[in-house]
Scaffold this active site. Structure first.
Site, PDB file in Angstrom:
ATOM      1  CG  HIS A  34      55.374  57.158 118.370  1.00  0.00           C
ATOM      2  ND1 HIS A  34      55.218  57.594 119.660  1.00  0.00           N
ATOM      3  CD2 HIS A  34      54.235  57.519 117.715  1.00  0.00           C
ATOM      4  CE1 HIS A  34      54.029  58.165 119.803  1.00  0.00           C
ATOM      5  NE2 HIS A  34      53.409  58.142 118.627  1.00  0.00           N
ATOM      6  CD  GLU A  66      65.132  54.153  87.920  1.00  0.00           C
ATOM      7  OE1 GLU A  66      64.185  54.080  87.120  1.00  0.00           O
ATOM      8  OE2 GLU A  66      65.540  53.163  88.551  1.00  0.00           O
ATOM      9  N   GLY A 113      59.524  53.677  82.629  1.00  0.00           N
ATOM     10  CA  GLY A 113      58.984  52.748  83.622  1.00  0.00           C
ATOM     11  C   GLY A 113      58.360  53.466  84.807  1.00  0.00           C
ATOM     12  NE  ARG A 114      62.724  57.931  86.327  1.00  0.00           N
ATOM     13  CZ  ARG A 114      63.597  57.478  85.448  1.00  0.00           C
ATOM     14  NH1 ARG A 114      63.739  56.172  85.272  1.00  0.00           N
ATOM     15  NH2 ARG A 114      64.339  58.295  84.745  1.00  0.00           N
ATOM     16  CD  GLU A 117      65.896  42.357  89.822  1.00  0.00           C
ATOM     17  OE1 GLU A 117      65.852  42.329  88.558  1.00  0.00           O
ATOM     18  OE2 GLU A 117      66.603  43.159  90.451  1.00  0.00           O
ATOM     19  CE  LYS A 160      60.360  51.662  78.053  1.00  0.00           C
ATOM     20  NZ  LYS A 160      60.720  53.032  78.402  1.00  0.00           N
ATOM     21  CE  LYS A 184      68.907  46.968  85.828  1.00  0.00           C
ATOM     22  NZ  LYS A 184      68.092  47.408  84.709  1.00  0.00           N
TER      23      LYS A 184
HETATM   24  O1  F6P Z   1      65.953  49.815  87.856  1.00  0.00           O
HETATM   25  C1  F6P Z   1      66.055  50.125  86.514  1.00  0.00           C
HETATM   26  C2  F6P Z   1      64.793  49.899  85.769  1.00  0.00           C
HETATM   27  O2  F6P Z   1      65.093  49.936  84.424  1.00  0.00           O
HETATM   28  C3  F6P Z   1      63.684  50.887  86.106  1.00  0.00           C
HETATM   29  O3  F6P Z   1      63.828  52.094  85.471  1.00  0.00           O
HETATM   30  C4  F6P Z   1      62.483  50.127  85.681  1.00  0.00           C
HETATM   31  O4  F6P Z   1      61.311  50.691  86.194  1.00  0.00           O
HETATM   32  C5  F6P Z   1      62.804  48.758  86.247  1.00  0.00           C
HETATM   33  O5  F6P Z   1      64.198  48.632  86.045  1.00  0.00           O
HETATM   34  C6  F6P Z   1      62.066  47.611  85.627  1.00  0.00           C
HETATM   35  O6  F6P Z   1      62.339  47.479  84.272  1.00  0.00           O
HETATM   36  P1  F6P Z   1      61.441  46.594  83.323  1.00  0.00           P
HETATM   37  O7  F6P Z   1      60.072  47.161  83.328  1.00  0.00           O
HETATM   38  O8  F6P Z   1      62.092  46.683  81.985  1.00  0.00           O
HETATM   39  O9  F6P Z   1      61.448  45.189  83.856  1.00  0.00           O
END
Ligand code: F6P
Length: 545
Positions: free
Chosen positions: A382, A351, A265-266, A209, A203, A508
């Site tokens: 188990h 979150e 995002g979620r 990452e 987003k 972060k």
């Molecule tokens: O972990 C924080 C967060 O902002 C989440 O809310 C989001 O889903 C994720 O990082 C990924 O963010 P982006 O879509 O901006 O890469």
């Protein structure tokens, strides 16, 4: 009693029900009817929750007095209810196409959503026909890699696996998420760079990452084309609300699919974030997923609280968290295809609801999000079910089962479902000392007593059962939307903003400060706390050995 319980308007119900075992409650058929509801392909059975009709009605009255309908309508209409970011919350508009009710969302948002859906449809169709060159995509794609994290990974990942029986032939899906280079390394060994399509999903398009993994995969594809930029770009699509950053990173504008500030995002599976899923299952099934979610949207918008599934789920969580003081909830799907559901719900719920101040900056009045955890049954039985049956802590459980499997192995499926039903029953009913004594036939009275004590199950442990008729795009969409609206309700009832996530920022920013000290051994690390300094030194020392 916990502080939550003492101050609760529910204290009298807690007291009364502390003296009533679930064995007794389960005998009341009227109560059972109030706690069991069907919606389309879903059955929600809350009858093994430690609630009687009086407690249920007290909770219902509390919810009715909270103004939840007005809050719900404000969300659907696009009011800026995410106040800390001044944003609307319009994930429901993403599936308005499947709704029977007219959407109250702003026209402009609905138009943009419709246009994007059309773009996705035509792209997916073209990839299915084997020639998506008009969309900038290289020919001969056999593998799609979704690069994203959190909400840009968990939803498509969950649905891609859950809907494996619906996959279109000839296209494999992969998910690259963690910044640990191991997965990228393995994918590069496994895939052909000239037949791989990367979907960069972010987003913000600033997530460390995702960008690092994207860089690694771009270098890998670039090597295959000896650095020819245009050829490389045909292996990339992007999904982002930050189109400029995606372009600057190297994805041509025409290959960037938008998402918007009004989708968190979620909550974004239904948007272009679901692009890799749509490629995996085809447009028809992607639309069916939206339709399933829209069924729950319509229901949430119209059903009274007594029959409203998301409202009832939130009511039970309120009861378990605040009146019963339960700090965690286990989610146990009895379906391997739903193995990613728990991690999806961890983000969706924790979150969203892991907050301790109100939008006005005041401390909240009660405990908020429980810890959500779990894994698939029967494997879970188990591993940790011993503790759920006989441990000192009571953990409410959520069992999710599928009536008709996607395979023909009837004996396996009957065994699977019998285990689900047995666990829910055993947790609720338990086994009394007398029953255990009756089973202990050998030895002296004292030996029998000692053994029986260890073979007694307290029971009275609450659980919810959700049964899907079948795991289809519709039922999966409905299931996810059910949880989304439960989250909305709890945010409303707890007086917190369920749509921001400031709590992820501190780690972060510290990681950004630490990274240079890892990259450069000579860096000055005195500003870090002592533990961090020692660990950094250890990493540098050990790297040399
Ligand atoms: O972990 C924080 C967060 O902002 C989440 O809310 C989001 O889903 C994720 O990082 C990924 O963010 P982006 O879509 O901006 O890469």
């Amino acid at each position: 009693m916990s502080p939550d319980q003492r101050s609760s308007f529910l204290a009298e119900h807690v007291d009364r029900l502390a003296r009533t075992h679930l064995r007794e409650l389960l005998k009341d058929a009227t109560r059972g009817k109030r706690l069991r509801h069907r919606l389309g392909p879903l059955l929600l059975d809350l009858s093994r929750q430690k609630l009687d009709v009086a407690a249920l009605d007290a909770l219902g009255a509390h919810i009715e007095a909270s103004g939840w309908q007005a809050a719900r309508d404000a969300m659907f209409a696009g009011a800026p209810i995410n106040t800390s970011e001044d944003r609307a919350v319009l994930h429901t508009a993403l599936r308005a196409s499947g709704s029977k009710l007219p959407s109250p969302a702003p026209r402009e948002a609905l138009d943009e959503i419709a246009e994007t859906l059309k773009r996705i449809d035509t792209l997916v169709h073209a990839v299915g026909l084997g020639d998506a060159s008009a969309f900038g995509v290289a020919p001969g794609i056999t593998d799609v890699v979704n690069i994203g994290i959190g909400g840009s990974d968990l939803g498509p990942r969950l649905a891609e696996r859950a809907l494996a029986p619906y996959h279109v032939p000839g296209l494999r899906s992969h998910f690259l998420t963690n910044v640990d280079g191991q997965s990228a390394y393995e994918l590069m060994h496994q895939l052909d760079p000239k037949r791989t399509l990367i979907v960069m999903v972010s987003k913000t398009f600033t997530t460390q990452e995702t960008l690092l993994n994207g860089n690694v995969m771009r270098d890998w594809i670039s090597r295959a084309y000896e650095g020819e930029v245009t050829a490389v770009s045909r292996h990339f699509l992007a999904v982002s609300a930050n189109v400029a950053a995606a372009e600057a990173w190297g994805v041509p504008a025409a290959q960037v699919y938008p998402m918007w500030d009004f989708v968190g995002g979620r909550f974004s599976l239904w948007s272009a974030v679901g692009l890799s899923l749509a490629l995996a299952i085809g447009c028809y099934n992607f639309h069916a997923l939206l339709k399933g979610a829209a069924l729950v949207d319509d229901h949430f918008r119209t059903a009274p609280w007594q029959e409203n599934l998301p409202v009832l789920l939130s009511l039970v969580e309120l009861w378990n968290r605040n009146a019963q003081g339960r700090g965690s909830r286990a989610v146990v799907p009895y379906a391997d295809l739903l193995m990613d559901l728990t991690s999806y719900l961890q983000q969706l719920e924790m979150e969203s609801l892991g907050k301790q101040v109100t939008p006005q900056g005041k401390p909240v009045a009660q405990s908020t999000s429980p810890v959500v955890w779990g894994s698939v049954g029967t494997n879970a039985q188990h591993a940790y079910f011993q503790s759920l049956h006989q441990g000192t802590d009571v953990v409410p459980l959520e069992f999710i089962g599928v009536v008709k499997p996607a395979h023909h192995l009837v004996a396996n499926h009957d065994a699977l479902l019998s285990n689900l039903l047995a666990q829910a029953a055993a947790l609720a009913l338990g086994k009394t000392v007398d029953e255990a004594l009756a089973e202990a036939k050998q030895g002296s009275d004292e030996e029998r007593r000692v053994l029986a004590a260890q073979r007694t199950f307290p029971g009275d442990r609450p659980s919810t059962v959700i049964l899907l008729d079948q795991l289809t795009p519709e039922s999966l969409g409905a299931l996810i939307a059910l949880y989304e609206h439960k989250v909305f309700m709890l945010g409303h009832l707890w007086g917190i903003n369920a749509f921001d996530q400031w709590g992820v920022e501190l780690g972060k920013s510290i990681a950004r400060q630490i990274l240079p000290a890892l990259e450069n051994e000579g860096a000055n690390i005195s500003a870090f706390d002592l533990s961090t300094q020692v660990l950094l030194e250890t990493i540098h020392d050990r790297r040399l050995t």
